[in-house]
Design a protein around this motif. Structure first.
Motif, PDB file in Angstrom:
ATOM      1  N   LEU A 250      -4.321  -3.662   3.390  1.00  0.00           N
ATOM      2  CA  LEU A 250      -4.645  -2.311   3.815  1.00  0.00           C
ATOM      3  C   LEU A 250      -6.152  -2.091   3.772  1.00  0.00           C
ATOM      4  O   LEU A 250      -6.864  -2.638   2.914  1.00  0.00           O
ATOM      5  CB  LEU A 250      -3.957  -1.281   2.923  1.00  0.00           C
ATOM      6  CG  LEU A 250      -2.426  -1.317   2.848  1.00  0.00           C
ATOM      7  CD1 LEU A 250      -1.924  -0.184   1.971  1.00  0.00           C
ATOM      8  CD2 LEU A 250      -1.810  -1.251   4.231  1.00  0.00           C
ATOM      9  N   SER A 251      -6.632  -1.269   4.687  1.00  0.00           N
ATOM     10  CA  SER A 251      -8.038  -0.894   4.680  1.00  0.00           C
ATOM     11  C   SER A 251      -8.308   0.096   3.547  1.00  0.00           C
ATOM     12  O   SER A 251      -7.387   0.641   2.929  1.00  0.00           O
ATOM     13  CB  SER A 251      -8.417  -0.260   6.021  1.00  0.00           C
ATOM     14  OG  SER A 251      -7.772   1.007   6.156  1.00  0.00           O
ATOM     15  N   VAL A 252      -9.579   0.345   3.278  1.00  0.00           N
ATOM     16  CA  VAL A 252      -9.947   1.356   2.271  1.00  0.00           C
ATOM     17  C   VAL A 252      -9.370   2.714   2.655  1.00  0.00           C
ATOM     18  O   VAL A 252      -8.852   3.445   1.803  1.00  0.00           O
ATOM     19  CB  VAL A 252     -11.475   1.423   2.116  1.00  0.00           C
ATOM     20  CG1 VAL A 252     -11.871   2.543   1.145  1.00  0.00           C
ATOM     21  CG2 VAL A 252     -12.029   0.088   1.642  1.00  0.00           C
ATOM     22  N   LEU A 253      -9.459   3.073   3.929  1.00  0.00           N
ATOM     23  CA  LEU A 253      -8.892   4.342   4.389  1.00  0.00           C
ATOM     24  C   LEU A 253      -7.394   4.396   4.130  1.00  0.00           C
ATOM     25  O   LEU A 253      -6.871   5.394   3.615  1.00  0.00           O
ATOM     26  CB  LEU A 253      -9.183   4.520   5.881  1.00  0.00           C
ATOM     27  CG  LEU A 253      -8.532   5.727   6.563  1.00  0.00           C
ATOM     28  CD1 LEU A 253      -8.971   7.040   5.916  1.00  0.00           C
ATOM     29  CD2 LEU A 253      -8.844   5.736   8.068  1.00  0.00           C
ATOM     30  N   GLU A 254      -6.692   3.334   4.456  1.00  0.00           N
ATOM     31  CA  GLU A 254      -5.245   3.306   4.247  1.00  0.00           C
ATOM     32  C   GLU A 254      -4.893   3.355   2.765  1.00  0.00           C
ATOM     33  O   GLU A 254      -3.955   4.044   2.352  1.00  0.00           O
ATOM     34  CB  GLU A 254      -4.659   2.069   4.923  1.00  0.00           C
ATOM     35  CG  GLU A 254      -4.706   2.157   6.443  1.00  0.00           C
ATOM     36  CD  GLU A 254      -4.497   0.822   7.124  1.00  0.00           C
ATOM     37  OE1 GLU A 254      -4.086   0.822   8.300  1.00  0.00           O
ATOM     38  OE2 GLU A 254      -4.757  -0.231   6.495  1.00  0.00           O
ATOM     39  N   ARG A 255      -5.672   2.643   1.939  1.00  0.00           N
ATOM     40  CA  ARG A 255      -5.419   2.680   0.492  1.00  0.00           C
ATOM     41  C   ARG A 255      -5.643   4.075  -0.063  1.00  0.00           C
ATOM     42  O   ARG A 255      -4.937   4.521  -0.963  1.00  0.00           O
ATOM     43  CB  ARG A 255      -6.308   1.669  -0.236  1.00  0.00           C
ATOM     44  CG  ARG A 255      -6.006   0.221   0.093  1.00  0.00           C
ATOM     45  CD  ARG A 255      -6.500  -0.716  -1.007  1.00  0.00           C
ATOM     46  NE  ARG A 255      -7.893  -0.500  -1.372  1.00  0.00           N
ATOM     47  CZ  ARG A 255      -8.911  -1.141  -0.803  1.00  0.00           C
ATOM     48  NH1 ARG A 255      -8.696  -2.006   0.184  1.00  0.00           N
ATOM     49  NH2 ARG A 255     -10.147  -0.914  -1.203  1.00  0.00           N
ATOM     50  N   SER A 256      -6.636   4.789   0.494  1.00  0.00           N
ATOM     51  CA  SER A 256      -6.906   6.136   0.000  1.00  0.00           C
ATOM     52  C   SER A 256      -5.741   7.080   0.291  1.00  0.00           C
ATOM     53  O   SER A 256      -5.403   7.939  -0.532  1.00  0.00           O
ATOM     54  CB  SER A 256      -8.192   6.685   0.632  1.00  0.00           C
ATOM     55  OG  SER A 256      -8.010   7.036   1.991  1.00  0.00           O
ATOM     56  N   VAL A 257      -5.115   6.923   1.445  1.00  0.00           N
ATOM     57  CA  VAL A 257      -3.976   7.771   1.791  1.00  0.00           C
ATOM     58  C   VAL A 257      -2.784   7.417   0.916  1.00  0.00           C
ATOM     59  O   VAL A 257      -2.097   8.299   0.375  1.00  0.00           O
ATOM     60  CB  VAL A 257      -3.631   7.631   3.283  1.00  0.00           C
ATOM     61  CG1 VAL A 257      -2.366   8.429   3.613  1.00  0.00           C
ATOM     62  CG2 VAL A 257      -4.789   8.111   4.150  1.00  0.00           C
ATOM     63  N   ARG A 258      -2.529   6.132   0.744  1.00  0.00           N
ATOM     64  CA  ARG A 258      -1.400   5.728  -0.097  1.00  0.00           C
ATOM     65  C   ARG A 258      -1.611   6.183  -1.536  1.00  0.00           C
ATOM     66  O   ARG A 258      -0.666   6.630  -2.200  1.00  0.00           O
ATOM     67  CB  ARG A 258      -1.202   4.213  -0.034  1.00  0.00           C
ATOM     68  CG  ARG A 258       0.089   3.780  -0.735  1.00  0.00           C
ATOM     69  CD  ARG A 258       0.464   2.354  -0.424  1.00  0.00           C
ATOM     70  NE  ARG A 258      -0.438   1.408  -1.063  1.00  0.00           N
ATOM     71  CZ  ARG A 258      -0.269   0.090  -1.011  1.00  0.00           C
ATOM     72  NH1 ARG A 258       0.747  -0.431  -0.322  1.00  0.00           N
ATOM     73  NH2 ARG A 258      -1.112  -0.725  -1.604  1.00  0.00           N
ATOM     74  N   SER A 259      -2.856   6.099  -2.031  1.00  0.00           N
ATOM     75  CA  SER A 259      -3.155   6.560  -3.383  1.00  0.00           C
ATOM     76  C   SER A 259      -2.883   8.051  -3.530  1.00  0.00           C
ATOM     77  O   SER A 259      -2.351   8.504  -4.553  1.00  0.00           O
ATOM     78  CB  SER A 259      -4.620   6.262  -3.722  1.00  0.00           C
ATOM     79  OG  SER A 259      -4.983   6.837  -4.956  1.00  0.00           O
ATOM     80  N   ALA A 260      -3.232   8.834  -2.500  1.00  0.00           N
ATOM     81  CA  ALA A 260      -2.985  10.273  -2.542  1.00  0.00           C
ATOM     82  C   ALA A 260      -1.498  10.592  -2.571  1.00  0.00           C
ATOM     83  O   ALA A 260      -1.064  11.549  -3.224  1.00  0.00           O
ATOM     84  CB  ALA A 260      -3.647  10.948  -1.350  1.00  0.00           C
ATOM     85  N   LEU A 261      -0.707   9.781  -1.870  1.00  0.00           N
ATOM     86  CA  LEU A 261       0.730  10.023  -1.798  1.00  0.00           C
ATOM     87  C   LEU A 261       1.454   9.623  -3.079  1.00  0.00           C
ATOM     88  O   LEU A 261       2.460  10.235  -3.455  1.00  0.00           O
ATOM     89  CB  LEU A 261       1.331   9.260  -0.614  1.00  0.00           C
ATOM     90  CG  LEU A 261       0.890   9.705   0.782  1.00  0.00           C
ATOM     91  CD1 LEU A 261       1.462   8.765   1.833  1.00  0.00           C
ATOM     92  CD2 LEU A 261       1.318  11.135   1.055  1.00  0.00           C
ATOM     93  N   THR A 262       0.969   8.589  -3.737  1.00  0.00           N
ATOM     94  CA  THR A 262       1.675   8.060  -4.898  1.00  0.00           C
ATOM     95  C   THR A 262       1.092   8.522  -6.227  1.00  0.00           C
ATOM     96  O   THR A 262       1.757   8.420  -7.257  1.00  0.00           O
ATOM     97  CB  THR A 262       1.666   6.523  -4.870  1.00  0.00           C
ATOM     98  OG1 THR A 262       0.304   6.056  -4.856  1.00  0.00           O
ATOM     99  CG2 THR A 262       2.379   6.004  -3.619  1.00  0.00           C
TER     100      THR A 262
END
Length: 276
Positions: A250-262
């Motif tokens: 995952l990109s940094v952007l994608e990791r940031s979204v997943r981190s926000a969700l979890t």
């Protein structure tokens, strides 16, 4: 000007602290993303368009409104030269190699002449938004990718810099995660701003700096209590495909979204009720 995939000529433009700031705060800053000596020529083109469109003349402050927005790209050499390989490399560090469309142009020019100058300095409660009124917002929408805020003039504290609510991108992600069918622009505002936001921060810096902001980060125009007209340009680094929120690569952007969700919901210091 549309280019192909960026060749990996520049690596590690952003520091690890910048990547962490993007994930946690919702933005990072690339200082000296373009040569500050190019900014006056770019500003001159913006002045020319403001005079053509609205009679706003650089040599006549009586024609200056509180604020004025030019909602167009200025595809002229003086402006195009300010979108550098270094900036493009930083974008790819956040969204992933070959994952954005490579449109190297600056578009949408909010000029702040004196917005809020007659009011006591404060964090405005109005005007809070994310960009993207041209598409339906979903958790994986590729339409914006990143919000790029290019400083085309120096911006000192209280001189009308953009205000951001640090961490608000995490609430936006959680709201969108609860609406898999997506939300309109205004529906998203209503849902995110139903509760107070905070952690307010004014984006200041020097001409040539570029803020790389999360597409879910809420922001607003700041009050301007001094200094010359403030010139910035907002544009997007839109993606070639929807975000991927599962898997390892995952990109940094994608990791940031997943981190926000979890992760836990964001906590805001000095929260206040805000609206669009």
């Amino acid at each position: 000007m549309v280019l192909g995939t960026l060749e990996p000529l520049l690596v590690n433009v952003l520091r690890e602290a910048d990547l962490d700031a993007f994930v946690e705060r919702g933005f990072c800053v690339l200082r000296g993303a373009f040569d500050a000596r190019r900014a006056p020529a770019a500003r001159a083109r913006v002045w020319r368009r403001m005079e053509e469109k609205a009679g706003i003349r650089e040599d006549d402050p009586a024609t200056w409104p509180g604020a004025y927005d030019i909602e167009e790209r200025l595809a002229v050499p003086e402006v195009l030269d300010c979108f550098t390989d270094r900036l493009a490399a930083a974008i790819e560090e956040l969204v992933g190699p070959g994952r954005w469309r490579g449109l190297r142009e600056w578009g949408f020019w909010p000029v702040n002449f004196s917005y809020g100058a007659r009011l006591p300095y404060a964090i405005p409660t109005e005007g809070w938004h994310i960009d993207g009124n041209w598409f339906r917002h979903t958790i994986d929408a590729p339409n914006q990718g990143l919000l790029l805020i290019g400083l085309f003039s120096d911006v000192a504290p209280r001189e009308g810099g953009t205000l951001v609510a640090q961490g608000s991108h995490r609430r936006t992600a959680r709201v969108l995660g609860e609406h898999p069918g997506g939300l309109t622009h205004l529906e998203l505002f209503e849902a995110v701003l139903a509760e107070p936001i905070g952690n307010f921060h004014e984006l200041t810096g020097e001409a040539g700096d570029v803020v790389l902001a999360h597409p879910f980060l809420f922001h607003s125009r700041g009050y301007k209590h001094g200094g010359p007209p403030r010139f910035i340009s907002n544009t997007e680094a839109n993606l070639v495909a929807p975000l991927r929120l599962r898997g390892l690569d995952l990109s940094v952007l994608e990791r940031s979204v997943r981190s926000a969700l979890t992760g836990p919901p964001p906590r805001f210091d000095a929260p206040q009720r805000c609206r669009f």
